[in-house]
Design an enzyme around this catalytic site. Sequence first.
Site, short mmCIF file in Angstrom:
data_model
loop_
_atom_site.label_atom_id
_atom_site.label_comp_id
_atom_site.label_asym_id
_atom_site.label_seq_id
_atom_site.Cartn_x
_atom_site.Cartn_y
_atom_site.Cartn_z
N ALA A 1 72.29 67.58 27.83
CA ALA A 1 72.20 69.15 28.34
C ALA A 1 73.44 69.41 28.91
O ALA A 1 73.88 70.68 29.17
CB ALA A 1 70.95 69.17 29.29
N GLY A 2 74.18 68.58 29.31
CA GLY A 2 75.50 68.76 30.08
C GLY A 2 76.53 69.61 29.18
O GLY A 2 76.95 69.57 28.15
N ARG B 1 85.14 68.73 31.58
CA ARG B 1 86.48 68.32 31.47
C ARG B 1 87.04 67.89 30.34
O ARG B 1 87.94 67.43 29.93
CB ARG B 1 86.29 66.83 32.28
CG ARG B 1 86.63 66.98 33.79
CD ARG B 1 86.97 65.71 34.56
NE ARG B 1 85.70 64.89 34.57
CZ ARG B 1 86.00 63.46 34.58
NH1 ARG B 1 86.90 62.88 34.45
NH2 ARG B 1 84.91 62.66 34.55
N GLN C 1 66.51 72.11 28.45
CA GLN C 1 66.88 72.24 30.17
C GLN C 1 67.61 73.25 30.24
O GLN C 1 68.82 73.27 30.11
CB GLN C 1 67.18 71.04 30.59
CG GLN C 1 67.33 70.57 32.09
CD GLN C 1 68.22 69.58 32.61
OE1 GLN C 1 69.16 69.03 31.68
NE2 GLN C 1 68.15 69.09 33.80
N ASN D 1 98.84 61.14 -23.78
CA ASN D 1 100.04 61.14 -22.69
C ASN D 1 100.21 62.54 -22.38
O ASN D 1 100.33 63.32 -23.26
CB ASN D 1 101.25 60.51 -23.33
CG ASN D 1 102.48 60.55 -22.22
OD1 ASN D 1 102.43 59.41 -21.83
ND2 ASN D 1 103.16 61.70 -22.18
N TYR E 1 91.93 79.04 -15.19
CA TYR E 1 91.09 80.24 -14.37
C TYR E 1 91.80 81.64 -14.92
O TYR E 1 93.08 81.80 -14.87
CB TYR E 1 91.49 80.12 -13.05
CG TYR E 1 90.81 80.95 -12.17
CD1 TYR E 1 89.60 81.03 -11.97
CD2 TYR E 1 91.51 81.48 -10.87
CE1 TYR E 1 89.00 82.15 -11.20
CE2 TYR E 1 91.16 82.34 -9.90
CZ TYR E 1 89.70 82.60 -9.96
OH TYR E 1 89.06 83.23 -8.98
C1 UD1 Z 1 74.74 59.32 36.03
C2 UD1 Z 1 73.91 58.40 37.11
C3 UD1 Z 1 74.54 57.37 37.76
C4 UD1 Z 1 75.22 56.38 36.63
C5 UD1 Z 1 76.16 57.44 35.70
C6 UD1 Z 1 76.68 56.66 34.43
C7 UD1 Z 1 72.11 59.83 37.90
C8 UD1 Z 1 71.83 60.48 39.22
N1 UD1 Z 1 73.25 59.11 38.21
O1 UD1 Z 1 75.56 59.93 37.05
O2 UD1 Z 1 73.73 56.41 38.60
O3 UD1 Z 1 76.08 55.46 37.24
O4 UD1 Z 1 75.19 58.54 35.12
O5 UD1 Z 1 77.47 57.48 33.67
O6 UD1 Z 1 71.25 59.73 36.93
N2 UD1 Z 1 72.46 65.55 32.31
C9 UD1 Z 1 71.73 66.50 31.66
N3 UD1 Z 1 71.08 67.36 32.49
C10 UD1 Z 1 71.42 67.08 33.91
C11 UD1 Z 1 72.24 66.35 34.38
C12 UD1 Z 1 73.03 65.40 33.45
O7 UD1 Z 1 71.11 66.34 30.28
O8 UD1 Z 1 70.74 68.05 34.35
C13 UD1 Z 1 73.01 64.61 31.01
C14 UD1 Z 1 74.72 64.97 31.13
O9 UD1 Z 1 74.87 65.53 29.85
C15 UD1 Z 1 75.10 63.36 30.63
C16 UD1 Z 1 73.90 62.38 31.35
O10 UD1 Z 1 72.82 63.28 31.81
O11 UD1 Z 1 74.85 63.05 29.17
C17 UD1 Z 1 74.55 61.89 32.77
O12 UD1 Z 1 75.02 62.95 33.55
P1 UD1 Z 1 76.16 62.80 34.42
O13 UD1 Z 1 76.37 64.18 35.46
O14 UD1 Z 1 77.38 62.42 33.57
O15 UD1 Z 1 75.62 61.69 35.36
P2 UD1 Z 1 76.46 61.29 36.56
O16 UD1 Z 1 76.73 62.11 37.81
O17 UD1 Z 1 77.76 60.51 36.06
#
Ligand code: UD1
Length: 455
Positions: free
Chosen positions: A13-14, A18, A76, A376, A386
């Site tokens: 969902a993220g 970056r 989400q 050849n 065309y």
């Molecule tokens: C998360 C973990 C952390 C771990 C790290 C590994 C949690 C709270 N923390 O942290 O322990 O070391 O991953 O990379 O779980 N996502 C959603 N919806 C949301 C939030 C995130 O789908 O509401 C997805 C993101 O798109 C991503 C993944 O979940 O693919 C991880 O989310 P991210 O925000 O990168 O987690 P971190 O804070 O890095």
Amino acid sequence: MSIKNLNIVILAAGKGTRMQSVMPKVLHRLAGKALLQHVIDAAKELKPSKVVVVYGYGGDAVPSAFAHEDIIWVEQKEQLGTGHAVLQASPHLDADGTTLILLGDVPLLNQQSCLVLLDKTKALGLLTVSKQKPAGYGRIVRDANQQILAIVEHKDATDAQRLITEVNTGIIAAANQHLKAWLSRLSNNNAQGEYYLTDIVAMAVADGLTVVGEITHDEASVEGVNSKADLANLERIYQARYAGALMQAGATLADPLRIDVRGSLTIGKDVEIDVGCVFEGKVTLGDGVKIGPYCVIKDSAVGKGTQVAAFTHIDQASVAADCKLGPYARLRPGAEIADLAHVGNFVEIKNSQVGVGSKVNHLSYVGDATIGKNVNIGAGTITCNYDGVNKYRTVIEDDVFIGSDTQLVAPVVIGEGATIAAGSTITKNAPAGQLTFCRAKDQKSIASWKRPVKK
Ligand code: UD1
Ligand code: CA
């Protein structure tokens, strides 16, 4: 090994701020394939009973890019944390199943470590990794007996906890019966105000359940993509691994660091590949094929013993055995080159058959043509296929000789064994066995002519 009633949840969902892109992060490509496609493909190999993908940023862009996949899509709407994300999927999880949680931005997943984790897990299992620089990750907190007690997110961790180098990869297995209950109890009372999935670890411990850990040593397999630099880094790791597998299968690579495979490349024995080549889609190279530098080959098959010289492009074409292509040849979709044929420099061939032993060696365009055996085609020959609206075919029968700088205005048939004189514009069928020519009649010379001089 396959796990009974395995459900897989992929978090996607993220936004991926970056990445500096309007495109959702999981649609960015690694080795020519969307990050999420890598995860879906790896997930499917684990033979799950269902795959649930949680999407959010970018709206329908993500589900519509995977319309061909058998997936349960769960939106989400707001990204309130990983726990909140899995909670959205919770209604789809089977009461008696096991869930494996994967991340849509971790593309080089190692199925073996997932299987080992699933095998170990009774209530809850974590795939962990040791990081020299663990900043940013959730730390694995263990007791004196090495039993896992909790995951503490970096921002919530004490200085002592921040020294822990074992971190959560984000890949987690859980028995659904427990998982559903834990998810409903999550709160967002933490440094980031998010619903942390990782809080379920302490809940499991409080419930008196054992949390197992599986440490992976394949670091790349749990590496997430957060930036273009991360993407490039994983791309190089993927390509280096693919090159390694090709060499294992017997390929001679001039430089394993300078080959890119964006799809699948199947090779016979004694294949040689020079530097800078890109293979896309499904490509097959037969025994003894030699590919020169900087060739691009997509969705094509090249038969045994064929040599492809530098800078040749082959796209959705088939090339049989012992042919010579290039340098600078271009085979477009529907080009079918039979055994022993030659296609030389600056020759473009599209939707055409070139028969056994025929040669099109220099500066020609062959489109919508059927060329027989031992033909050849002289330099600078053009099939005029065309008329601006419709396309027509040119048929060149066996043993024809086409002189240089000839235009064949389709539809037209050049009969078996015919010779076409250089510089002809052929608009009518040419009879078999005869010489046909059509060019300006009179060659004149002007004795008194002087070259212009600069004023
Ligand atoms: C998360 C973990 C952390 C771990 C790290 C590994 C949690 C709270 N923390 O942290 O322990 O070391 O991953 O990379 O779980 N996502 C959603 N919806 C949301 C939030 C995130 O789908 O509401 C997805 C993101 O798109 C991503 C993944 O979940 O693919 C991880 O989310 P991210 O925000 O990168 O987690 P971190 O804070 O890095
Ligand atoms: Ca992350």
